[in-house]
Design a protein around this motif. Structure first.
Motif, PDB file in Angstrom:
ATOM      1  N   ILE A  37      31.578  12.996  25.213  1.00 14.77           N
ATOM      2  CA  ILE A  37      31.607  14.115  24.644  1.00 14.77           C
ATOM      3  C   ILE A  37      33.191  14.234  24.388  1.00 14.77           C
ATOM      4  N   VAL A  38      33.712  15.095  23.520  1.00 13.64           N
ATOM      5  CA  VAL A  38      35.155  15.172  23.329  1.00 13.64           C
ATOM      6  C   VAL A  38      35.409  16.920  23.919  1.00 13.64           C
ATOM      7  N   TRP A  39      35.858  17.162  25.194  1.00 12.52           N
ATOM      8  CA  TRP A  39      35.978  18.294  25.800  1.00 12.52           C
ATOM      9  C   TRP A  39      37.136  19.119  25.245  1.00 12.52           C
ATOM     10  N   LYS A  40      37.097  20.558  24.771  1.00  9.33           N
ATOM     11  CA  LYS A  40      37.813  21.299  24.315  1.00  9.33           C
ATOM     12  C   LYS A  40      37.438  22.733  24.883  1.00  9.33           C
ATOM     13  N   LYS A  41      38.218  23.332  25.035  1.00  9.11           N
ATOM     14  CA  LYS A  41      38.341  24.699  25.971  1.00  9.11           C
ATOM     15  C   LYS A  41      37.464  25.646  25.093  1.00  9.11           C
ATOM     16  N   ASP A  42      37.541  25.528  23.687  1.00 10.29           N
ATOM     17  CA  ASP A  42      36.863  26.486  22.929  1.00 10.29           C
ATOM     18  C   ASP A  42      35.298  26.218  22.483  1.00 10.29           C
ATOM     19  N   LYS A  43      34.906  24.950  22.761  1.00  9.76           N
ATOM     20  CA  LYS A  43      33.449  24.612  22.305  1.00  9.76           C
ATOM     21  C   LYS A  43      32.469  25.162  23.290  1.00  9.76           C
ATOM     22  N   THR A  44      31.186  24.999  22.593  1.00  9.34           N
ATOM     23  CA  THR A  44      30.003  25.821  23.587  1.00  9.34           C
ATOM     24  C   THR A  44      29.321  24.657  24.051  1.00  9.34           C
ATOM     25  N   ASN A  45      28.569  25.025  25.042  1.00 13.47           N
ATOM     26  CA  ASN A  45      27.547  24.089  25.569  1.00 13.47           C
ATOM     27  C   ASN A  45      26.720  23.383  24.591  1.00 13.47           C
ATOM     28  N   ARG A  46      26.154  24.137  23.660  1.00 13.07           N
ATOM     29  CA  ARG A  46      25.488  23.684  22.472  1.00 13.07           C
ATOM     30  C   ARG A  46      26.101  22.541  21.647  1.00 13.07           C
ATOM     31  N   ASP A  47      27.475  22.516  21.439  1.00  8.54           N
ATOM     32  CA  ASP A  47      28.296  21.743  20.884  1.00  8.54           C
ATOM     33  C   ASP A  47      28.245  20.527  21.496  1.00  8.54           C
ATOM     34  N   TYR A  48      28.405  20.634  22.948  1.00  2.46           N
ATOM     35  CA  TYR A  48      28.263  19.290  23.938  1.00  2.46           C
ATOM     36  C   TYR A  48      27.070  18.631  23.931  1.00  2.46           C
ATOM     37  N   LEU A  49      26.104  19.412  23.808  1.00  3.62           N
ATOM     38  CA  LEU A  49      24.594  18.958  23.634  1.00  3.62           C
ATOM     39  C   LEU A  49      24.371  18.304  22.210  1.00  3.62           C
ATOM     40  N   ALA A  50      25.039  18.807  21.387  1.00  2.00           N
ATOM     41  CA  ALA A  50      24.649  18.218  20.005  1.00  2.00           C
ATOM     42  C   ALA A  50      25.399  16.820  19.916  1.00  2.00           C
ATOM     43  N   ARG A  84      28.719  26.350  38.714  1.00  2.00           N
ATOM     44  CA  ARG A  84      29.694  26.368  37.536  1.00  2.00           C
ATOM     45  C   ARG A  84      30.632  24.971  37.746  1.00  2.00           C
ATOM     46  N   LEU A  85      30.903  24.687  39.088  1.00  2.00           N
ATOM     47  CA  LEU A  85      31.953  23.549  39.050  1.00  2.00           C
ATOM     48  C   LEU A  85      31.001  22.181  38.839  1.00  2.00           C
ATOM     49  N   TYR A  86      29.810  22.332  39.345  1.00  2.00           N
ATOM     50  CA  TYR A  86      28.888  21.093  39.119  1.00  2.00           C
ATOM     51  C   TYR A  86      28.994  20.833  37.526  1.00  2.00           C
ATOM     52  N   TYR A  87      28.807  21.884  36.924  1.00  2.00           N
ATOM     53  CA  TYR A  87      28.675  21.764  35.353  1.00  2.00           C
ATOM     54  C   TYR A  87      30.132  21.385  34.684  1.00  2.00           C
ATOM     55  N   LEU A  88      31.102  21.894  35.162  1.00  2.00           N
ATOM     56  CA  LEU A  88      32.463  21.332  34.674  1.00  2.00           C
ATOM     57  C   LEU A  88      32.491  20.048  35.166  1.00  2.00           C
ATOM     58  N   GLY A  89      32.078  19.710  36.228  1.00  2.00           N
ATOM     59  CA  GLY A  89      32.324  18.221  36.683  1.00  2.00           C
ATOM     60  C   GLY A  89      31.531  17.465  35.834  1.00  2.00           C
ATOM     61  N   LEU A  90      30.195  17.730  35.421  1.00  2.00           N
ATOM     62  CA  LEU A  90      29.511  17.007  34.574  1.00  2.00           C
ATOM     63  C   LEU A  90      30.210  16.681  33.164  1.00  2.00           C
ATOM     64  N   LEU A  91      30.609  17.818  32.540  1.00  2.00           N
ATOM     65  CA  LEU A  91      31.495  17.824  31.271  1.00  2.00           C
ATOM     66  C   LEU A  91      32.866  17.075  31.359  1.00  2.00           C
ATOM     67  N   LYS A  92      33.527  16.941  32.616  1.00  2.00           N
ATOM     68  CA  LYS A  92      34.564  16.264  32.788  1.00  2.00           C
ATOM     69  C   LYS A  92      34.226  14.785  32.732  1.00  2.00           C
ATOM     70  N   LYS A  93      33.064  14.359  33.448  1.00  2.00           N
ATOM     71  CA  LYS A  93      32.442  13.047  33.555  1.00  2.00           C
ATOM     72  C   LYS A  93      32.204  12.467  32.053  1.00  2.00           C
ATOM     73  N   LEU A  94      31.309  13.293  31.398  1.00  2.00           N
ATOM     74  CA  LEU A  94      30.900  12.953  30.139  1.00  2.00           C
ATOM     75  C   LEU A  94      32.135  12.446  29.127  1.00  2.00           C
ATOM     76  N   HIS A  95      33.238  13.466  29.236  1.00  2.00           N
ATOM     77  CA  HIS A  95      34.533  13.402  28.492  1.00  2.00           C
ATOM     78  C   HIS A  95      35.149  12.286  28.768  1.00  2.00           C
ATOM     79  N   GLU A  96      35.325  11.468  30.209  1.00  2.00           N
ATOM     80  CA  GLU A  96      35.975  10.775  30.504  1.00  2.00           C
ATOM     81  C   GLU A  96      35.137   9.376  30.041  1.00  2.00           C
TER      82      GLU A  96
END
Length: 110
Positions: A43-56, A27-39
């Motif tokens: 992607i635009v990270w938001k608490k209520d977005k789904t993984n599919r939203d990020y993939l889109a 889970r932390l690896y995945y959150l780290g990936l999202l964090k890096k992509l956001h930086e």
């Protein structure tokens, strides 16, 4: 996670690895990936977005979509499917995360 930018993912990941808490480590690896992509504004990270939203978002930007999609599928199988990981399986999966992190970092440096 309220604000991904404020989380010490690396420190928490190291702790989970030391404790052999592989499920949390994935889970932390995945959150780290999202964090890096956001930086990187991939992607635009938001608490209520789904993984599919990020993939889109990654698909539209044509940015590491296939790599992140594969890691997303693995993450979801572990986190939501509650699959128990053996140390060898975790090592292979963590190596995949690290390879994508390196690929992203190398593309950022260019």
């Amino acid at each position: 996670v309220e604000n991904i930018e404020d989380v010490d993912i690396h420190g928490l990941l190291e702790q989970a690895r030391r404790e052999a808490n592989f499920r949390v480590a994935v889970r932390l690896y995945y959150l780290g990936l999202l964090k890096k992509l956001h930086e990187l504004n991939a992607i635009v990270w938001k608490k209520d977005k789904t993984n599919r939203d990020y993939l889109a978002e990654l698909f539209v930007k044509d940015y590491c979509f296939d790599d992140v999609r594969k890691l997303t599928n693995s993450y979801e199988a572990v986190w939501y499917g509650e699959h128990v990981l053996q140390p060898e399986t975790f090592q292979r999966l963590s190596a995949r995360f690290e390879a994508v992190y390196e690929k992203i970092n190398n593309s950022e440096a260019k």
